[in-house]
Design a protein around this motif. Structure first.
Motif, mmCIF file in Angstrom:
data_model
loop_
_atom_site.group_PDB
_atom_site.id
_atom_site.type_symbol
_atom_site.label_atom_id
_atom_site.label_comp_id
_atom_site.label_asym_id
_atom_site.label_seq_id
_atom_site.Cartn_x
_atom_site.Cartn_y
_atom_site.Cartn_z
ATOM 1 N N LEU A 192 24.989 -11.644 4.324
ATOM 2 C CA LEU A 192 24.529 -11.036 3.064
ATOM 3 C C LEU A 192 24.056 -9.602 3.305
ATOM 4 O O LEU A 192 24.332 -8.697 2.511
ATOM 5 N N ALA A 193 23.353 -9.402 4.416
ATOM 6 C CA ALA A 193 22.850 -8.053 4.718
ATOM 7 C C ALA A 193 24.020 -7.083 4.879
ATOM 8 O O ALA A 193 24.004 -5.960 4.349
ATOM 9 N N ALA A 194 25.071 -7.524 5.586
ATOM 10 C CA ALA A 194 26.233 -6.652 5.798
ATOM 11 C C ALA A 194 26.953 -6.395 4.468
ATOM 12 O O ALA A 194 27.337 -5.275 4.155
ATOM 13 N N ASP A 244 20.213 -18.826 -1.543
ATOM 14 C CA ASP A 244 20.873 -18.740 -2.861
ATOM 15 C C ASP A 244 20.123 -17.731 -3.723
ATOM 16 O O ASP A 244 20.715 -16.885 -4.381
ATOM 17 N N LEU A 245 18.795 -17.834 -3.683
ATOM 18 C CA LEU A 245 17.999 -16.897 -4.488
ATOM 19 C C LEU A 245 18.094 -15.478 -3.941
ATOM 20 O O LEU A 245 18.098 -14.513 -4.705
ATOM 21 N N LEU A 246 18.168 -15.362 -2.625
ATOM 22 C CA LEU A 246 18.323 -14.016 -2.059
ATOM 23 C C LEU A 246 19.624 -13.399 -2.559
ATOM 24 O O LEU A 246 19.652 -12.244 -3.010
ATOM 25 N N GLU A 247 20.699 -14.198 -2.499
ATOM 26 C CA GLU A 247 22.001 -13.663 -2.921
ATOM 27 C C GLU A 247 21.968 -13.262 -4.397
ATOM 28 O O GLU A 247 22.408 -12.175 -4.754
ATOM 29 N N SER A 248 21.394 -14.140 -5.250
ATOM 30 C CA SER A 248 21.390 -13.780 -6.674
ATOM 31 C C SER A 248 20.502 -12.560 -6.928
ATOM 32 O O SER A 248 20.795 -11.739 -7.792
ATOM 33 N N THR A 249 19.439 -12.404 -6.121
ATOM 34 C CA THR A 249 18.585 -11.218 -6.280
ATOM 35 C C THR A 249 19.348 -9.960 -5.888
ATOM 36 O O THR A 249 19.290 -8.930 -6.587
ATOM 37 N N LEU A 250 20.102 -10.033 -4.788
ATOM 38 C CA LEU A 250 20.871 -8.861 -4.355
ATOM 39 C C LEU A 250 21.941 -8.508 -5.388
ATOM 40 O O LEU A 250 22.186 -7.328 -5.675
ATOM 41 N N ILE A 251 22.551 -9.545 -5.980
ATOM 42 C CA ILE A 251 23.568 -9.288 -7.020
ATOM 43 C C ILE A 251 22.909 -8.623 -8.237
ATOM 44 O O ILE A 251 23.397 -7.638 -8.779
ATOM 45 N N ARG A 252 21.749 -9.173 -8.641
ATOM 46 C CA ARG A 252 21.051 -8.599 -9.802
ATOM 47 C C ARG A 252 20.668 -7.142 -9.545
ATOM 48 O O ARG A 252 20.889 -6.256 -10.378
ATOM 49 N N ASN A 262 0.814 -1.217 0.000
ATOM 50 C CA ASN A 262 0.000 0.000 0.000
ATOM 51 C C ASN A 262 0.850 1.271 0.000
ATOM 52 O O ASN A 262 0.357 2.342 -0.307
ATOM 53 N N CYS A 263 2.113 1.151 0.411
ATOM 54 C CA CYS A 263 3.001 2.320 0.414
ATOM 55 C C CYS A 263 3.701 2.495 -0.923
ATOM 56 O O CYS A 263 4.604 3.324 -1.052
ATOM 57 N N GLY A 264 3.298 1.708 -1.895
ATOM 58 C CA GLY A 264 3.835 1.891 -3.246
ATOM 59 C C GLY A 264 5.241 1.326 -3.405
ATOM 60 O O GLY A 264 5.985 1.765 -4.284
ATOM 61 N N LEU A 265 5.641 0.368 -2.563
ATOM 62 C CA LEU A 265 6.982 -0.207 -2.688
ATOM 63 C C LEU A 265 6.998 -1.302 -3.747
ATOM 64 O O LEU A 265 5.980 -1.949 -4.004
ATOM 65 N N THR A 266 8.142 -1.486 -4.349
ATOM 66 C CA THR A 266 8.325 -2.582 -5.303
ATOM 67 C C THR A 266 8.804 -3.791 -4.509
ATOM 68 O O THR A 266 9.805 -3.702 -3.783
ATOM 69 N N ILE A 267 8.066 -4.892 -4.646
ATOM 70 C CA ILE A 267 8.324 -6.028 -3.758
ATOM 71 C C ILE A 267 8.962 -7.176 -4.523
ATOM 72 O O ILE A 267 8.410 -7.667 -5.510
ATOM 73 N N GLU A 268 10.149 -7.575 -4.089
ATOM 74 C CA GLU A 268 10.814 -8.778 -4.621
ATOM 75 C C GLU A 268 10.502 -9.925 -3.669
ATOM 76 O O GLU A 268 10.679 -9.783 -2.450
ATOM 77 N N THR A 269 10.060 -11.044 -4.209
ATOM 78 C CA THR A 269 9.671 -12.175 -3.356
ATOM 79 C C THR A 269 10.697 -13.297 -3.450
ATOM 80 O O THR A 269 11.035 -13.747 -4.548
ATOM 81 N N ILE A 270 11.183 -13.747 -2.299
ATOM 82 C CA ILE A 270 12.135 -14.873 -2.249
ATOM 83 C C ILE A 270 11.404 -16.068 -1.632
ATOM 84 O O ILE A 270 10.812 -15.943 -0.554
#
Ligand SMILES: Cc1ncc(COP(=O)(O)O)c(C=O)c1O
Length: 403
Positions: free
Chosen positions: A203-205, A159-167, A141-149
């Motif tokens: 990964l967050a760091a 693994d998918l989180l890491e590849s998403t962050l790289i992309r 509702n706040c208009g954010l773009t949501i990536e789903t893992i």
């Protein structure tokens, strides 16, 4: 009676964020006609049989015969509650100064403040799929773009989180935060093991992204020990959200956020309702004091464990053998993966006709997935109704197969 303006005439009044068309929210929950005989396994409400009515009455009684200025007048949050939260978090190896901790009216309030202080419309955030619909709906509702893992039995697929962050990094985009429920997840019941927790905070760091660790069910474990909190592994990159909703009562609307002081300071600035009220903060602290809360949590855990196993056993007895499901170690939910010929769109109307309902998986995704997934809550209904509800659902699945 006031004649309401036509929607088209007032559209210009609203901010860009609230001009969104409600019908496009993929998480909307619209259960077809339940009757009062329907056993709803849809909602993750607490079990009312376990509300601590007597301790609450005793605490209210003593508060209302004391100094009313400290309970019913304008006053800051009761310091004793802040100390109680600090003490509970310190036991989990999370020492907190006052500036690293904020009380709030339910973790929902904290989750709804996050986009205000961290995001601009269009910013990217990362969520699990499936996940807690209340949070994602707020972010949506706040208009954010949501990536789903995707979430597996051991939590978010890293693994998918890491590849998403790289992309995203290659596209020049830094995600604003990663929203995760690593322990007894809603809706899957999954729990992330320690090695994955280390990898997630790493990964967050590495990518400079804040993790929002929603720990709504963290205390509700069955026979197993509670895994370390993400914030205990890396306090720099984690904002932790805890709540009294599941361990005391959702109606008290009491929760806390803790993490980097710069984030807490900004959350506090936008939380304008005024100190959570001296009454509720004192009530929660007074009821929870002297080890009472720990004993109560032990009672809750034994009770929910029994209901969870009754649900799992009845599923094993009554569901077709190709229906898969998770076996949670805590929390409120069993998550079920349906075979191809039993989509939710077929199962739900037939189940409701047979007197049982559940939460469709589609409401737990921001992107329309979950057409063959359902969440079953064992938390709210009595043991007998949990068992009867699952029997009705199993019978419905077999009927649909024969039809
Ligand atoms: C994962 C999760 N987070 C937060 C909440 C909301 O909790 P609160 O009552 O503290 O707002 C819920 C409620 O169901 C939940 O499942």
């Amino acid at each position: 009676m006031i004649t309401p303006p036509k929607p088209a005439d007032i559209q210009h009044l609203f901010s860009q964020i609230v001009q969104y068309d409600e019908s496009i929210s993929p998480m909307e929950l619209d259960l077809p006609n339940e009757t009062h005989d329907t056993i709803s396994l849809a909602y993750g409400d607490a079990d009312p049989a376990l509300f601590p009515v007597k301790p609450l009455i005793a605490a209210v009684d003593s508060m209302l015969t004391g100094n009313l200025d400290i309970t019913l007048n304008y006053a800051p949050a009761y310091a004793g509650l802040i100390e109680l939260v600090q003490e509970r978090m310190a036991r989990l190896h999370i020492p907190l100064t006052r500036s690293e901790l904020m009380l709030a009216n339910g973790s929902s309030q904290i989750l709804s403040l996050l986009p205000q202080i961290l995001c601009d419309p269009g910013d990217v955030i990362i969520v699990e799929g499936p996940t807690f619909l209340g949070a994602v709906e707020t972010f949506f509702n706040c208009g954010l773009t949501i990536e789903t893992i995707p979430v597996r039995e051991d939590g978010m697929d890293l693994d998918l989180l890491e590849s998403t962050l790289i992309r995203l990094t290659a596209q020049g985009i830094r995600a604003k935060f990663i929203y995760t429920i690593p322990t007894f997840q809603n809706p899957t019941g999954s729990t992330m093991p320690l090695a994955n927790r280390h990898r997630l905070v790493g990964l967050a760091a590495r990518f400079g992204v804040i993790i929002v660790e929603d720990d709504a069910y963290g205390d509700l474990h069955f026979d197993n020990p509670i895994p370390p909190k993400l914030i205990a592994l890396d306090p720099t990159w984690v904002l932790y959200v805890g709540t009294f909703s599941k361990i005391l009562a959702p109606g008290v609307r009491m929760a806390w956020a803790c993490g980097p002081a710069e984030i807490i300071k900004r959350l506090n600035r936008f939380k304008t309702e005024g100190s959570n009220g001296p009454f509720m903060t004192r009530l929660v602290a007074q009821v929870s004091a002297d080890g009472w809360l720990d004993k109560h949590i032990a009672v809750l855990n034994a009770h929910y464990n029994t209901k969870c196993h009754a649900m799992l056993n009845t599923i094993a007895e009554t569901f077709p053998s190709d229906v898969r499901y998770n076996r949670p170690l805590g929390g409120f939910f069993v998550y079920v993966y349906l075979p191809n010929d039993l989509p939710v769109s077929r199962l739900l109307p037939a189940a409701i006709a047979n007197g049982v309902s559940f939460l469709p998986g589609t409401t737990c995704y921001a992107d329309g997935q979950g057409t063959h997934e359902i969440r079953l809550a064992f938390s709210f209904q009595s043991l007998e109704k949990v068992v009867e509800g699952i029997r009705r659902l199993g019978a419905t699945m077999h009927q649909l197969r024969i039809a």
